[in-house]
Design a protein around this motif. Structure first.
Motif, PDB file in Angstrom:
ATOM      1  N   VAL A 187     -10.375   2.057   2.355  1.00  0.00           N
ATOM      2  CA  VAL A 187      -9.193   2.128   3.211  1.00  0.00           C
ATOM      3  C   VAL A 187      -9.564   2.902   4.475  1.00  0.00           C
ATOM      4  N   ALA A 188      -9.535   2.210   5.609  1.00  0.00           N
ATOM      5  CA  ALA A 188      -9.897   2.846   6.879  1.00  0.00           C
ATOM      6  C   ALA A 188      -8.787   3.799   7.335  1.00  0.00           C
ATOM      7  N   ARG A 189      -9.117   4.650   8.266  1.00  0.00           N
ATOM      8  CA  ARG A 189      -8.189   5.684   8.736  1.00  0.00           C
ATOM      9  C   ARG A 189      -6.857   5.096   9.230  1.00  0.00           C
ATOM     10  N   ASP A 190      -6.935   3.949   9.888  1.00  0.00           N
ATOM     11  CA  ASP A 190      -5.722   3.362  10.471  1.00  0.00           C
ATOM     12  C   ASP A 190      -4.901   2.552   9.468  1.00  0.00           C
ATOM     13  N   ALA A 191      -5.429   2.358   8.292  1.00  0.00           N
ATOM     14  CA  ALA A 191      -4.760   1.456   7.341  1.00  0.00           C
ATOM     15  C   ALA A 191      -3.712   2.209   6.519  1.00  0.00           C
ATOM     16  N   GLN A 192      -2.745   2.798   7.256  1.00  0.00           N
ATOM     17  CA  GLN A 192      -1.694   3.544   6.556  1.00  0.00           C
ATOM     18  C   GLN A 192      -0.810   2.598   5.755  1.00  0.00           C
ATOM     19  N   LYS A 193      -0.159   3.156   4.726  1.00  0.00           N
ATOM     20  CA  LYS A 193       0.741   2.387   3.842  1.00  0.00           C
ATOM     21  C   LYS A 193       0.007   1.278   3.081  1.00  0.00           C
ATOM     22  N   THR A 194      -1.280   1.438   2.922  1.00  0.00           N
ATOM     23  CA  THR A 194      -2.021   0.475   2.100  1.00  0.00           C
ATOM     24  C   THR A 194      -1.589   0.624   0.646  1.00  0.00           C
ATOM     25  N   ASP A 195      -1.526  -0.513  -0.038  1.00  0.00           N
ATOM     26  CA  ASP A 195      -1.172  -0.514  -1.460  1.00  0.00           C
ATOM     27  C   ASP A 195      -2.268  -1.286  -2.203  1.00  0.00           C
ATOM     28  N   GLY A 196      -3.131  -0.570  -2.870  1.00  0.00           N
ATOM     29  CA  GLY A 196      -4.253  -1.220  -3.553  1.00  0.00           C
ATOM     30  C   GLY A 196      -4.226  -0.948  -5.049  1.00  0.00           C
ATOM     31  N   TYR A 197      -4.522  -1.955  -5.828  1.00  0.00           N
ATOM     32  CA  TYR A 197      -4.459  -1.790  -7.266  1.00  0.00           C
ATOM     33  C   TYR A 197      -5.556  -2.605  -7.910  1.00  0.00           C
ATOM     34  N   GLN A 198      -6.160  -2.028  -8.906  1.00  0.00           N
ATOM     35  CA  GLN A 198      -7.301  -2.665  -9.544  1.00  0.00           C
ATOM     36  C   GLN A 198      -7.226  -2.434 -11.046  1.00  0.00           C
ATOM     37  N   MET A 199      -7.381  -3.497 -11.819  1.00  0.00           N
ATOM     38  CA  MET A 199      -7.253  -3.360 -13.273  1.00  0.00           C
ATOM     39  C   MET A 199      -8.357  -4.142 -13.969  1.00  0.00           C
TER      40      MET A 199
END
Lengths: 249, 422
Positions: B318-330
């Motif tokens: 997640v880069a500095r500018d990528a605010q509000k990123t929602d990442g999920y890994q299962m």
């Protein structure tokens, strides 16, 4: 039809059943009552063939066959049905698919023709309606997100569809309100016929008012300590297990 | 007189030297890739070298196998070809076969052999198999969907034919571009017979608001190597929805590099791997969030029997500018044998401060209580196991919207179970 002789069983080396003798003739309903930890659920699991329970002594004969030598699915095909006290959830398995697979497996084993999807759905919808179950319960995953009462009704639905010759109901009444209790009792009563018998495990007299047993057995410490007619259930309700088990000891 | 070809990296480089002047397109990127490949080699093949990206997967078995170039597919048997959609681009042993294909409406198509340009997303200087592909690519599919067009379902079929009765290696180079707001369901199937290397590189560019459903069925022959690298770049509001089902191949790797370059983009990289015997299959992903409010979802399921090994390495950046990123890994694994193995390695690298990223992993056997419940209802043990394995995969398969595709995936799962299970 069901004859249990000197049955003893353990779970992880701990003896729970210590010599059960019981004869359940065709067409009869017997109740098994008893305090917590007396071995009621163990008895039901042993009869259904759960792998965690080790039979250490005794025999169980079902319609002349050695029940204990049979795999769980063979017992089901022979007509044994256990209504689970805590029905298992099967995420990813649709209820209708589950019921149809079970019914067709049993029919196949009995040498009967399998039902196609249309025939099966007609049967399932009809039976679900009798149990006042919502239609969508057939579409949902097996027991997933079901309330306690819905799970118990789903057990009775399975019984109604599989039409066993021996039904073992393990506290099917627990957690049910009065209306649900009536529906469940009616569901079991609808099965009553000369070649059907049931073993009803319960804590409460109220189920037995609607599902009147031919005999009542009191299980304590892994043995049947008393047997009698329906009046025994009322006596238990009034006096409690302690008085009865003390007398027997 | 036939000469046994050199094996491993040296074999591929020798092949490039012999073929260089006859390969389509500009030789400069190929020469650069060859230099990179000479340095990088085949992962796991050289003693003592260990790269983090290839921590759990070694290509030593590939390095030891001799491969021939596919000479011609004329007369090759296309009987094993899966036909799942009317619009179909068919490649036999890596070569485009117009006689077996139906070009899609609403899309422009060219083969790589006819339009041999390399995209800008692939990184041959870093990824050894991409270097190998860039060096030796001869054919592939270039699909472009104009802005605003819904091109429906297109099947991209690869079939290895064993036409020459010996091991072949092919390195298809695919490029997919969806214009703004365009839509496509791309259904990739990879099947075949014999021992071969299928080493495709796919570069996917999604313009703003484009939606690509990318379903991959890798059901290669038991002796095959399936090593696929997919690059995708998503502009604002674009959606990449990927699902991969791996059942075949001796060694399989599905490597994804997905970059959410525009805001509000969404990516799903879901996969299921069903393995038996000594099969090895690896899902490796790098999801890079470079813009705000991106969403990424990765759910990888492994069902492992025999002595098979499943791998899921997932990285979210997640880069500095990528605010509000929602990442999920299962990662979920169902181990049906004591000798099967699952390796899961999640990695998060986060430089923005307002993000939601998480990962999880479960490993288990079939639940004995569920098995008993089914058997107590009369379902025989083998059938009960099959039901529970299918149930484990249900949510992954149900997410595939295209009905014939979902049915084909279901059938593939059932077929696999009949071969590997019970």
């Amino acid at each position: 039809m069901l004859e249990i002789k000197g049955l003893a069983a353990s779970v992880v080396g701990k003896p729970i059943l210590r010599g059960i003798d019981l004869v359940l003739p065709s067409g009869e309903v017997h109740a098994i009552m008893g305090p917590n930890g007396s071995g009621k659920s163990t008895l039901s699991y042993v009869l259904a063939g759960h792998g965690d329970y080790e039979v250490t002594a005794g025999t169980v004969t079902f319609e002349g066959a050695d029940l204990l030598a049979m795999a769980p699915e063979e017992r089901a095909a022979a007509g044994v049905f256990l209504a689970f006290q805590a029905p298992i959830e099967l995420p990813g398995v649709g209820n209708a698919n589950f019921l149809r697979t079970a019914l067709n497996a049993v029919r196949r084993a009995r040498g009967e023709a399998e039902l196609d999807a249309v025939q099966f759905l007609r049967l399932a919808r009809e039976q679900a309606k009798l149990l006042a179950m919502a239609d969508d319960m057939l579409k949902r995953n097996v027991n997933v997100g079901f309330s306690g009462g819905e799970k118990k009704r789903n057990e009775v639905l399975q019984m109604a569809i599989l039409r066993p010759r021996l039904a073992i109901l393990d506290e099917t009444d627990s957690g049910l309100d009065i209306d649900a209790l009536k529906i469940v009792a009616d569901g079991v009563n609808a099965q009553r016929r000369p070649e059907f018998s049931a073993l009803v495990i319960t804590h409460h007299q109220r189920l037995l008012e609607r599902l009147v047993p031919d005999r009542v057995h009191v299980l304590a410490g892994g043995r049947i300590v008393r047997s009698g007619g329906p009046e025994l259930a009322r006596e238990l309700e009034a006096r409690g297990y302690a008085a009865l088990t003390a007398e027997a000891a | 007189m036939s000469v046994q070809p050199a094996t491993g990296a040296a074999g591929f480089l020798a092949r490039y030297d012999g073929l260089r002047d006859r390969l389509p397109g500009d030789p400069a990127p190929r020469d650069a890739a060859a230099r990179a490949f000479r340095t990088l080699g085949l992962p796991g093949a050289a003693a003592g070298r260990r790269e983090e990206a290839w921590k759990y997967t070694s290509l030593r078995p590939l390095a030891d196998a001799p491969f021939h170039a596919p000479l011609s597919t004329v007369g090759a048997d296309a009987a094993g070809l899966l036909r799942l959609a009317p619009a179909r681009l068919v490649f036999l042993d890596g070569r485009y076969r117009p006689d077996l294909s139906n070009q899609p409406d609403g899309a422009t198509f060219a083969s790589f052999a006819d339009a041999p340009t390399f995209g800008t997303l692939a990184r041959p200087e870093r990824d050894p198999l991409v270097a190998l592909n860039t060096m030796l690519a001869e054919d592939g599919a270039r699909i472009e969907i104009p802005a605003g067009v819904d091109a429906g379902v297109v099947q991209l079929a690869s079939l290895a034919t064993e036409a020459q009765g010996r091991s072949t290696a092919f390195h298809p180079r695919h490029a997919i571009r969806l214009g703004a707001g365009a839509r496509l369901t791309l259904l990739e199937t990879a099947t075949g017979a014999g021992a071969y290397l299928h080493n495709p590189v796919t570069e996917i560019v999604l313009d703003p608001g484009a939606v690509l459903h990318h379903v991959r069925l890798a059901d290669e022959a038991a002796g095959a190597f399936h090593l696929a690298t997919i690059y995708a770049e998503l502009a604002e509001g674009a959606v990449y929805d990927g699902f991969t089902l791996v059942l075949g191949a001796r060694v399989a790797r599905s490597e994804f590099h997905v970059r959410l370059a525009g805001a509000d983009a969404r990516a799903a990289i879901n996969a299921a791997q069903l393995l038996g015997g000594t099969q090895h299959a690896d899902v490796t992903s790098v999801v890079r969030h470079d813009a705000p409010r991106g969403t990424s979802r990765q759910a990888v399921k492994n069902v492992l029997t025999g002595r098979s090994r499943g791998v899921f390495q997932g990285r979210i950046e997640v880069a500095r500018d990528a605010q509000k990123t929602d990442g999920y890994q299962m990662s979920q694994a169902l181990l049906l044998s004591d000798q099967a193995e699952i390796d899961t390695k999640p990695e998060l690298e986060i430089f923005a401060d307002d993000v939601k990223c998480s990962h999880g992993a479960t490993v288990g056997a079939l639940d004995p209580e569920q098995m008993f419940y089914l058997r107590s209802r009369g379902v025989p043990e083998a059938e009960a196991r099959a039901m529970l394995v299918h149930a484990f995969l249900t949510d992954a398969l149900e997410a595939v919207a295209h009905e014939p595709t979902r049915a084909a995936l279901d059938a593939a799962v059932t077929g696999w179970w009949e071969r590997a299970g019970a």
